[in-house]
Design an enzyme around this catalytic site. Structure first.
Site, PDB file in Angstrom:
ATOM      1  N   CYS A 110       0.810  -1.218   0.000  1.00 42.19           N
ATOM      2  CA  CYS A 110       0.000   0.000   0.000  1.00 42.19           C
ATOM      3  C   CYS A 110       0.845   1.270   0.000  1.00 42.19           C
ATOM      4  O   CYS A 110       0.325   2.360  -0.264  1.00 42.19           O
ATOM      5  CB  CYS A 110      -0.951  -0.003   1.190  1.00 42.19           C
ATOM      6  SG  CYS A 110      -2.141  -1.367   1.156  1.00 42.19           S
TER       7      CYS A 110
ATOM      8  N   ASN B  65     -10.265  -0.111   0.333  1.00 44.32           N
ATOM      9  CA  ASN B  65      -8.804  -0.075   0.347  1.00 44.32           C
ATOM     10  C   ASN B  65      -8.305  -0.545  -1.014  1.00 44.32           C
ATOM     11  O   ASN B  65      -8.381  -1.731  -1.334  1.00 44.32           O
ATOM     12  CB  ASN B  65      -8.267  -0.974   1.467  1.00 44.32           C
ATOM     13  CG  ASN B  65      -6.752  -0.937   1.569  1.00 44.32           C
ATOM     14  OD1 ASN B  65      -6.054  -0.513   0.650  1.00 44.32           O
ATOM     15  ND2 ASN B  65      -6.232  -1.410   2.693  1.00 44.32           N
TER      16      ASN B  65
ATOM     17  N   HIS C 103      -2.719   7.010   2.965  1.00 42.86           N
ATOM     18  CA  HIS C 103      -3.294   5.735   2.560  1.00 42.86           C
ATOM     19  C   HIS C 103      -4.651   5.565   3.238  1.00 42.86           C
ATOM     20  O   HIS C 103      -4.875   6.103   4.329  1.00 42.86           O
ATOM     21  CB  HIS C 103      -2.341   4.603   2.939  1.00 42.86           C
ATOM     22  CG  HIS C 103      -2.923   3.244   2.744  1.00 42.86           C
ATOM     23  ND1 HIS C 103      -3.536   2.869   1.563  1.00 42.86           N
ATOM     24  CD2 HIS C 103      -3.030   2.174   3.584  1.00 42.86           C
ATOM     25  CE1 HIS C 103      -3.980   1.625   1.687  1.00 42.86           C
ATOM     26  NE2 HIS C 103      -3.679   1.186   2.896  1.00 42.86           N
TER      27      HIS C 103
END
Length: 363
Positions: A116, A287, A257
């Site tokens: 990520c 996500n 993030h």
């Protein structure tokens, strides 16, 4: 000198596949309720790639949009760096697939694998590459994930969160008062087994046993990851501010993030970040891994929350474990964020075509 020129964002683009999976659909397989998902995570929906779509297909859309927003031809891209943890294949690089799809025939293409955190790690590679050579003027940096291909629908810890999408930026020279500064990146491999896709690589090659054991699906120790985020996100913010000699009030936009909107908002409030300065998009897209941070940045630009000269603090964290931050003085770059007509995941037949609404682009 080439090494002294400032590098910033010239244009951004995003892409979400049109098929949408609602909380009600996810809840059925995960053994929870739609209300439980909303309350625990803040995620309301997520986009999923079609059976014939790979990560490179999603990324190609985003790169084309970023080049259009920057006002350049894709043939002028000299470097293409892709951050992803869901590549088309173990090899070659997904960036090479994207290069061919968009027609960036003169680009050097490579992947960066930092989960990520991948887009910011990739941006650091492109930033330093552009500062170090006069031969390459423009770089495309794209974050993309096709997580839906690697989910166990019965695993509520992952199925409710992860989704698919792509976001890209074209980087290039900007005036001295703009661009990236103060990158700081880090890793801790001791925690590498806390979130991963365990099978399919050289340690556990694909076999009947790995397939039967769902070894090709994402596995996550949710409690450990939550503790990691609760520790690392505030540290990234405070360290970046200290390095820049800044306070919360000196930053116009915080872009992080998007692992869990509920957690992100709570930590932001604890840090004293005003709600209107913290970009939260995970409620609408889930996500999307390496695409999360550039998607949030493009969202801020497209909604005209960013003005030339605005100071942006970028903070990323992900599997590995990996983390990073950077300061970015906004150049006024436009962002193309085409909207899609949502198609339920249970729908059959031809998907509804994309309807491009070009937001954040001067007309």
């Amino acid at each position: 000198m080439t090494g002294e020129r400032r590098i910033g964002v010239l244009g951004m683009g995003t892409h979400l596949p049109p098929t949408v999976r609602t909380n009600a659909e996810v809840a059925e397989g995960a053994g929870v309720t739609a209300e439980w998902i909303g309350e625990r995570t803040g995620v309301l929906k997520r986009h999923v790639a079609g059976p014939d779509e790979a990560a490179s297909d999603l990324a190609a859309h985003a790169v084309r949009s970023a080049a259009e927003a920057a006002g350049i031809d894709v043939a002028d891209i000299g470097l293409l760096v892709c951050g992803t943890s869901t590549p088309d294949e173990l090899g070659p690089s997904t960036a090479c697939r994207i290069q061919t799809l968009v027609g960036a025939s003169r680009a050097v293409a490579l992947d960066v694998s930092a989960a990520c955190s991948g887009w910011l790690f990739a941006a650091k590679v492109a930033h330093d590459w552009l500062r170090g050579t006069e031969e390459i003027r423009y770089a495309a940096v794209v974050g993309v994930e096709a997580y839906s291909k690697f989910l166990d629908p019965a695993d509520r810890g992952t199925a409710v969160l992860f989704a698919d999408g792509a976001a890209a930026a074209v980087l290039g020279p900007v005036p001295d008062s703009q661009g990236f500064t103060r990158f700081s990146l880090g890793s801790d491999g001791a925690l590498a087994d806390r979130v991963l896709i365990p099978a399919g690589g050289s340690r556990l090659p694909a076999s009947a046993a790995t397939l039967a054991g769902h070894g090709h699906c994402i596995r996550m120790d949710g409690r450990t990851i939550s503790r990691f985020i609760t520790d690392v996100f505030p540290r990234l913010i405070t360290d970046a501010l200290d390095r820049g000699g800044l306070g919360i009030q000196d930053v116009d936009c915080f872009v992080a993030h998007q692992p869990n909107p509920v957690l992100l908002r709570r930590i932001g409030a604890d840090l004293g970040i005003p709600a209107d300065r913290l970009v939260v998009v995970g409620d609408e897209v889930g996500n999307i891994g390496a695409a999360s941070t550039p998607y949030a940045l493009a969202h801020a630009a497209a909604r005209r929350r960013l003005r030339p000269g605005d100071r942006v603090l970028l903070a990323v964290f992900g599997a590995g474990m990996t983390w990073g931050s950077a300061l970015l003085t906004w150049s006024g770059a436009p962002a193309l964020t085409p909207q899609t007509t949502a198609v339920p995941a249970s729908a059959t037949g031809t998907r509804t075509a994309r309807r491009p609404e070009l937001e954040g682009v001067p007309r």
